[in-house]
Every structure is written in C-alpha cells, then in structure tokens.
Design a protein around this motif. Structure first.
Motif, mmCIF file in Angstrom:
data_model
loop_
_atom_site.group_PDB
_atom_site.id
_atom_site.type_symbol
_atom_site.label_atom_id
_atom_site.label_comp_id
_atom_site.label_asym_id
_atom_site.label_seq_id
_atom_site.Cartn_x
_atom_site.Cartn_y
_atom_site.Cartn_z
ATOM 1 N N THR A 1 -2.218 -3.654 -5.289
ATOM 2 C CA THR A 1 -0.943 -3.557 -5.950
ATOM 3 C C THR A 1 -0.921 -3.913 -7.187
ATOM 4 O O THR A 1 -0.261 -3.711 -8.159
ATOM 5 N N GLU A 2 -1.523 -5.260 -7.402
ATOM 6 C CA GLU A 2 -1.551 -6.121 -8.568
ATOM 7 C C GLU A 2 -2.547 -5.456 -9.663
ATOM 8 O O GLU A 2 -2.858 -6.182 -10.599
ATOM 9 N N GLY A 3 -3.484 -4.665 -9.299
ATOM 10 C CA GLY A 3 -4.589 -4.115 -10.141
ATOM 11 C C GLY A 3 -5.749 -4.545 -9.735
ATOM 12 O O GLY A 3 -7.130 -4.281 -10.736
ATOM 13 N N ARG A 4 -6.043 -5.832 -8.872
ATOM 14 C CA ARG A 4 -7.375 -6.232 -8.943
ATOM 15 C C ARG A 4 -8.054 -5.432 -7.677
ATOM 16 O O ARG A 4 -7.667 -4.893 -7.016
ATOM 17 N N VAL A 5 -9.408 -5.208 -8.303
ATOM 18 C CA VAL A 5 -10.465 -4.440 -7.701
ATOM 19 C C VAL A 5 -10.668 -5.212 -6.330
ATOM 20 O O VAL A 5 -11.481 -6.470 -6.524
ATOM 21 N N VAL A 6 -10.563 -4.665 -5.145
ATOM 22 C CA VAL A 6 -10.811 -5.449 -4.004
ATOM 23 C C VAL A 6 -11.737 -4.667 -3.056
ATOM 24 O O VAL A 6 -12.027 -5.062 -1.942
#
Length: 601
Positions: free
Chosen positions: A308-313
């Motif tokens: 949700t924070e835009g980090r690629v996980v």
C-alpha cells in the motif's frame, strides 16, 4: 531447480535457427513386430543428423520397454554442444522417450541430437508421436506455490546470477526465476570480451590506458547521451569486478585485445569458451549454497507486486505447473535482459535505422523485453528505447556471431562484394554497420591471414576452429589472395590492391579511411575470408536506474524495493555501446544490484 548435468548453465549451445536433415541408416538389427505391450523392438540402431559442427551419429540400444544405452559420435563445441549432447543422453536414458527438455532455445546441437535419436528409434519400431508425449509424472496437476525470500531476481543471465551471488555474499536469501529452460541468457552465448582498464595485463603488452580514457571513449562513443554518473560507476568498477570474478574461481587469459567496436585494447577474454566462464563461475557458487539461493527455470515473471505504500515486495510468475508468487522482504531485482529478439518491440521504438523487421539477431530467443514492460506498468521511467545497436558481424543464415573469423580489430580488413575496403574497421559499431548497409547486398567479407590462425586448429572467439569453418563452407581458405578472391567471387585485382594499401598503412600509420588500430600486415598465407551481414545485437534503452541500481519512476522518484541491472536498463551507453562494455556492465551492475538489494532499504 531441476539439475541436469554438472552445470545447467554450461550446457547451453549457441542460439541459431536450424534446419536439420536426418540421414537414416540401420545399425545391426532387423526390427521385428513388437509385442503388444512393448515399445521398441530390442536391438541396437543407428541414427544420424546434422549438428552444429557436422554430423551427430547415435548408436542406440533398446530392450522392449526402455532405452538401455546411447553412444554418440560428434564434433560439437567443447564446453557447449558436447554438454548438451551429454545432458540429452542422460535424459533419454532416464525417460526412454522423446519428450526431453532441450537446451535453451532451438540449437544445432540439441535439435541435431533429437533428430538423430528419432531416426534411430523409428528403426526400433517405436511410435514416434507417442514418445513425444510427456508421461503422467510430467503432466502433474496445476499447483500454485508461494515462495518467501529476501531478494528476488527476475532473469538468470549474467546480470541476474551476478546479483544472486552478490546478494547472498551480503547476507541475503535469494530466489531467481528464469523463463527459459536453462540459465545463461545472452551472456552464455556472447563472445565473452570484457572491457576493463588493467594495469598489470596492459602494461605487460606495452598498452597505455586509463580510467579517464575508458570513460571518455564510452561517453563520446555513445554521442554523450549516456548518464555520466553511470558511466563513471562502470569504468571505475569494471576491473574490481574482474577481481571479484577471479576470487570466485573464474580465469581470464593474460592478454587483452581490441574487440569489434571497442576502440581500445582493454578487452579481457575468459579461458572458458564463449560466456560459459561467467555462468559456470556463478553456478559453482550457487550450487554450493542451494539452501539459500534457489533458481526456478521455465518460470516467467508477469507482474510486480507493490504494497500500500508503493514498495515493490515481490512478483507473480507463471511456472510449468501453475502460478508462482515470490515475496521478497528486501527487494526485487529485474535482470531480464533487453528486447533484441522482440521484432514488434524493436519496430515500435526504432527511429535510427531502416526497418528492422527482416534483420536477424545475435540474441537468444528469450530476449523479449519482459522486464521493461513489467517495470513500465508500475510507472518506472523507461528511457532511450530508440537506441538499438546493430553489428556488421552477423552470420548470413542465422544472424548469430558464431562463425566470425576475426580474432581482434588490428589484424583484419573488410571488403565488399567488389573486393574493396569501404570503412575504418576500428570505428564505432554503428558507423561500421551503416557503411555496410550502403554496400551491395549489405554484405561484406572479413579478410585475415596466418597471423590470426597460425594453425588449422586455432579457434575463433566462439571456440570454432578455422579448419572446421572452412570444412563447413562458412569460411574460405587460399594460399594466394587471387585464389581467395575467386573462391568468394570478388575481383582479384581489387582484393590485392585493398590488402596492399592496408599493409602500407600498417607501416605509415596513415589510412585512407582514418583507421588507427594496426598490428600485423596481411602478408602471410594462408589467407581466409568469412561472409558477414548486419544483425541486431544490443538494446541500449530500458529502465532508468540510479548509480546504486535503484529504479526511478517517471517523476524521478526512487521506487522503493525495486532494482535493475544489465541490458534491461537504459541510459548507460547512449546511442552506441562500445564493444566489450556489455559484459562489464552486466557483471558490474549485477554485483552492485545484489549488494544494494541485500541492504533492504
């Protein structure tokens, strides 16, 4: 990952489009009608087909239900084609079928083996089409899997494997996915030249060089479109990366040379043929740490996952038996290569060349730009996609670099269909290719002499002996230039004049085309000629990265958790990549990406 043979990577044979003509000959038995429950008529049978370096002949022994033994006689390339044959023999004996996993892409060696095996099994009374169907154990039900790791890597070519090793050395657990059946990518089929300023090797040869010279040639050689900061990282870290590779066990020759379009003698050549040295070195390490570095082949990454924070996980991929979801707590590295084998994508972005639709490529068939598409889908900045590199050195039939008879820039010339020189043979790759396209039929002959091939078993940069190339009709040999001219269909007087003028330039260092790189005259028989055409080689555009290999979006903001390295990136080389800079790029930035991603920030 399923291991077949000592090193999965080194089993890759050279990528080529192949037409096989199988010759049928029975060995020493007469097939009888098989019993209803049997698969083969017991006996020993012979099968033949064309491989990469000539005929592959198999002697296949079967009983009623299985392949008992296979003996092969061939001249396939040591370290490449021969390992493909060994791998397929092992598979055929294990499965007793024709549903085998071929080496990555369609290759002379693997397809030649399959044609010869099919030839033999036909004589054994087998139902060939039935043997091509995978068994129940290989048709397992679709099953989705989820893998949790720290660093996840898309692509198992040179950049991806470098990143995997580096990430692990920096404390991370790693998962690598590769859409092709085998690892290696373009690296394993490359000519292997690696540019680096190397005081020890260059000084021993009387060569003056510097980091600044490498930087300037790279920057200006790409028309000043390359990112100066990225170029600086490349040239300053190229040699330390060689030292890193050597620490992992890789061996390079003691001399350097000037590779086509490299502009200066700083190209290092591995001891192992083609790019197998790089891939074997990484796979040696990975095979020793299989609990912490996992590789999944035939697994194609499709979509990047962001929180949700835009980090690629992580990312979602399609495996042989279902969806594969890879979760990465520290970072995802895209190392999936360029788009040289994607004709539609080339045509979409090309603005610098005439249509590329009918131009073949040196790339393996998996180089289709998938990573670029995935990154762009999450707003990553994609730059300089029009910068597509062609070489003047493609095989006329396949587009590959194999069969090229040059050993280095200094000891050869190019002549056109009339037998005349037409360009500075030490120029940039784009300059030489544009000059070649202006010649009749856009073809040329590379001319060398005994200085390049002291003996008939001397090999080129693709581990092919000159005698084998002559025997296959891929090169021509003569004791006089006049005879060589007749063989290749050019004007003998023109060829002789071209060579004489070149030889004079070796002495005077003044050349009508502005050439500055010389070594030996072309004055010692035998003389050789090899035909070459333009071919798509490298795509310089792609994902925009920082000096730490972090991917940035279209607003110039870093996308957290996402990294990229190798040919999938853009902005390093500008309009034209220097020969020998690709492997420096791939290994150097792959190493940096692994170390950066392992930090997890």
């Amino acid at each position: 990952m399923k291991k077949r043979g000592k090193f999965l990577a080194a089993a890759l044979a050279v990528l080529l489009t192949v037409s096989l003509a199988a010759c049928q000959k029975k060995a020493n038995t007469t097939p009888e009608t098989p019993a209803e429950s049997s698969i083969f008529t017991p006996g020993t049978y012979e099968g033949k087909a064309n491989g990469f370096h000539g005929e592959i002949k198999l002697t296949v022994t079967v009983d009623a239900t299985k392949i008992v033994d296979i003996k092969a006689v061939h001249t396939e390339t040591q370290g490449l084609g021969d390992m493909a044959v060994e791998d397929l023999i092992a598979q055929a004996k294990e499965k007793s079928s024709l549903a085998l996993d071929l080496m990555s892409g369609a290759t002379y060696s693997s397809n030649g083996f399959m044609a010869a095996l099919e030839d033999a099994l036909k004589k054994a009374g087998a139902d060939i089409e039935k043997l091509k169907v995978k068994g129940e154990d290989e048709q397992s039900a679709q099953k989705d899997i989820v893998l949790d790791t720290e660093v996840a890597i898309i692509g198992a070519g040179g950049a991806g494997l470098a990143a995997a090793v580096s990430a692990h050395q920096n404390g991370a657990k790693v998962v690598v996915v590769e859409k092709m059946p085998n690892v290696g990518g373009n690296t394993i089929i490359s000519g292997s030249a690696y540019n680096a300023v190397d005081e020890k090797r260059q000084s021993a040869m009387g060569i003056e060089d510097s980091i600044e010279k490498h930087y300037t040639q790279t920057y200006e050689g790409g028309d000043k479109q390359g990112d100066p900061a990225l170029i600086r990282v490349l040239v300053e870290n190229a040699y330390p990366t060689i030292e890193w590779l050597e620490s992992l066990g890789m061996k390079f020759k003691d001399t350097v040379f000037t590779v086509l379009g490299g502009l200066w003698p700083r190209a290092h050549k591995p001891v192992e043929p083609l790019g197998t040295g790089y891939i074997n070195t990484y796979m040696n390490y990975i095979n020793q740490h299989q609990d912490e570095i996992k590789i999944l082949t035939e697994t194609e990454a499709k979509t990047l996952i962001q929180n949700t924070e835009g980090r690629v996980v992580g990312f979602e991929a399609q495996g042989k038996n279902g969806k594969v979801t890879v979760n990465a707590s520290k970072g995802v590295i895209i190392a999936s290569g360029g788009f040289g084998a994607n004709i539609a994508m080339r045509d979409k972005y090309n603005t610098l060349w005439p249509t590329l639709t009918n131009i073949k490529t040196t790339n393996h068939k998996g180089a289709t730009g998938d990573g670029i598409v995935m990154a762009e889908a999450i707003n990553a900045d994609i730059i300089q996609m029009e910068n597509i590199q062609l070489l003047p050195m493609g095989d006329p039939i396949t587009g590959s670099l194999s069969g090229n008879i040059e050993q280095g820039v200094e000891n050869r010339i190019f002549v056109n269909a009339a037998g005349n020189r037409f360009v500075d043979e030490g120029a940039r790759r784009d300059v030489m290719t544009k000059a070649l396209m202006a010649q009749t039929d856009a073809m040329m002959w590379v001319i060398v002499d005994q200085h390049s091939y002291p003996t008939g078993d001397t090999v080129n940069n693709f581990n092919e002996s000159i005698d084998s190339l002559v025997e296959q009709g891929r090169a021509y040999k003569a004791d006089t230039l006049e005879d060589l001219a007749k063989q290749i269909g050019v004007d003998p007087q023109n060829l002789v004049k071209a060579v004489e003028a070149f030889n004079a330039s070796v002495d005077s260092k003044v050349d009508e085309f502005g050439r500055t790189l010389f070594k030996d005259k072309l004055d010692t028989a035998p003389f050789y000629a090899g035909k070459r055409v333009p071919t798509v080689h490298h795509t310089m555009g792609g994902i925009k990265i920082t000096t730490e290999t972090r991917v940035v979006d279209k607003n110039g903001v870093v996308i957290p958790g996402l990294f990229a390295a190798g040919e999938v990136t853009g902005g390093i080389h500008g309009t034209n990549r220097l020969g020998g800079n690709a492997l420096a790029d791939v290994n150097t930035f792959g190493r940096i990406a692994g170390a950066t991603a392992a930090k997890g920030n």
